[in-house]
Write a protein that holds these residues in place. Structure first.
Motif, short mmCIF file in Angstrom:
data_model
loop_
_atom_site.label_atom_id
_atom_site.label_comp_id
_atom_site.label_asym_id
_atom_site.label_seq_id
_atom_site.Cartn_x
_atom_site.Cartn_y
_atom_site.Cartn_z
N PHE A 42 0.84 -1.19 0.00
CA PHE A 42 0.00 0.00 0.00
C PHE A 42 0.88 1.25 0.00
CE2 PHE A 42 -1.74 -3.37 2.67
CZ PHE A 42 -2.95 -3.61 2.06
N LEU A 46 -1.53 5.39 3.31
CA LEU A 46 -2.68 4.55 3.62
C LEU A 46 -2.35 3.57 4.74
CD1 LEU A 46 -5.58 4.17 2.57
CD2 LEU A 46 -4.72 2.37 1.09
N ARG A 87 -11.68 7.83 4.72
CA ARG A 87 -10.35 7.24 4.88
C ARG A 87 -10.45 5.82 5.44
NH1 ARG A 87 -5.15 8.43 4.86
NH2 ARG A 87 -3.72 7.58 6.42
N ASP A 90 -11.68 3.58 2.75
CA ASP A 90 -10.60 3.32 1.80
C ASP A 90 -9.66 2.25 2.33
OD1 ASP A 90 -11.48 5.07 -0.10
OD2 ASP A 90 -10.14 6.71 0.47
N ARG A 91 -9.40 2.29 3.62
CA ARG A 91 -8.50 1.29 4.21
C ARG A 91 -9.15 -0.09 4.21
NH1 ARG A 91 -4.97 3.78 9.23
NH2 ARG A 91 -3.52 4.92 7.89
N ALA A 94 -8.94 -1.33 0.66
CA ALA A 94 -7.57 -1.69 0.27
C ALA A 94 -7.18 -3.05 0.82
CB ALA A 94 -6.60 -0.62 0.75
N ARG A 159 -1.47 4.29 -5.76
CA ARG A 159 -0.71 4.71 -4.58
C ARG A 159 -0.52 6.23 -4.57
NH1 ARG A 159 2.65 0.14 -6.16
NH2 ARG A 159 2.11 -1.67 -4.89
N GLU A 162 -3.79 7.81 -3.58
CA GLU A 162 -4.02 7.62 -2.15
C GLU A 162 -3.14 8.58 -1.34
OE1 GLU A 162 -3.11 3.53 -1.96
OE2 GLU A 162 -5.10 2.87 -2.62
N GLY A 166 -4.42 11.53 1.24
CA GLY A 166 -3.95 11.71 2.60
C GLY A 166 -3.54 13.15 2.87
#
Length: 220
Positions: A42, A46, A87, A90-91, A94, A159, A162, A166
């Motif tokens: 990742f 992330l 967020r 998203d995690r 992922a 990546r 992402e 962030g």
């Protein structure tokens, strides 16, 4: 608390995901661990994680949910809460994708290492084709090489997106007025781009599986 249902759902998702990750990590072959031991699965915005095992991600999601609980208790702005939830989601997404693509990641790393060795060998030795049939091997593997190259390209794009997300989410907490609206719009745009990139990744992974399925069936 009006957000009790949201938090209960997130904790339930985390518990279920934790069990899936434990099963995934326990089933990892030694060769897969070795190939991915230095690989970041990742973007570091992330997850701070590398290697084949995914369990380190669970603690980081748990930390995010606890931080969300505190933000809800402090009655922070809706925009901040939305960004925090996005967020976390998203995690979750992922890790779920990583659970299903470890084998492809292993194959991609093996392919990348093999390609690097071939490039080095090509530079060191000017090989001459004296068999007349080298083009057959090249044509058979052409699609596989292209698919894995394309997969790695899209994974790198994901990546970067992402990472940008962030940065924007961190900036959002310190924005006000028009700047906050602009940051929220940029976050939504990045999420749309990330979604399209993930769709492309899924499509490429499906093509890889379809391409390799005949060879896997033949080798059984």
């Amino acid at each position: 608390m009006k957000y009790d249902a949201l938090l209960a759902r997130l904790w339930g998702q985390l518990k279920k995901l934790e069990q899936e990750v434990l099963q995934h990590d326990a089933a990892l072959p030694p060769q897969s661990r070795k190939l991915l031991q230095d690989t970041e699965r990742f973007n570091d915005e992330l997850f701070l994680q590398h290697g084949a095992a995914l369990y380190p991600c669970i603690a980081q999601i748990e930390k995010d949910i606890r931080a969300l609980e505190k933000r809800l208790q402090l009655n922070l702005s809706a925009g901040t809460i939305v960004a925090a939830c996005a967020r976390i989601n998203d995690r979750f997404s992922a890790v779920k994708r990583a659970l299903g693509t470890t084998a492809i990641g292993v194959k991609a790393q093996a392919q990348a290492k093999d390609s690097a060795r071939k490039r080095m060998a090509s530079r060191q030795h000017q090989q001459h084709d004296n068999s007349g049939f080298a083009w057959i091997a090249a044509s058979v593997m052409q699609n596989s090489h292209q698919l894995y190259d394309e997969l790695n390209k899209h994974l790198n794009w994901a990546r970067k997106i992402e990472s940008k997300l962030g940065e924007l989410e961190t900036m959002l907490e310190n924005c006000h007025g028009a700047d906050k609206i602009k940051a929220q719009n940029e976050i939504l745009l990045m999420h749309r781009r990330l979604g399209k990139c993930r769709q492309a990744i899924s499509y490429i992974e499906d093509r890889i599986q379809a391409f390799e399925r005949p060879y896997q069936s033949h080798n059984r």
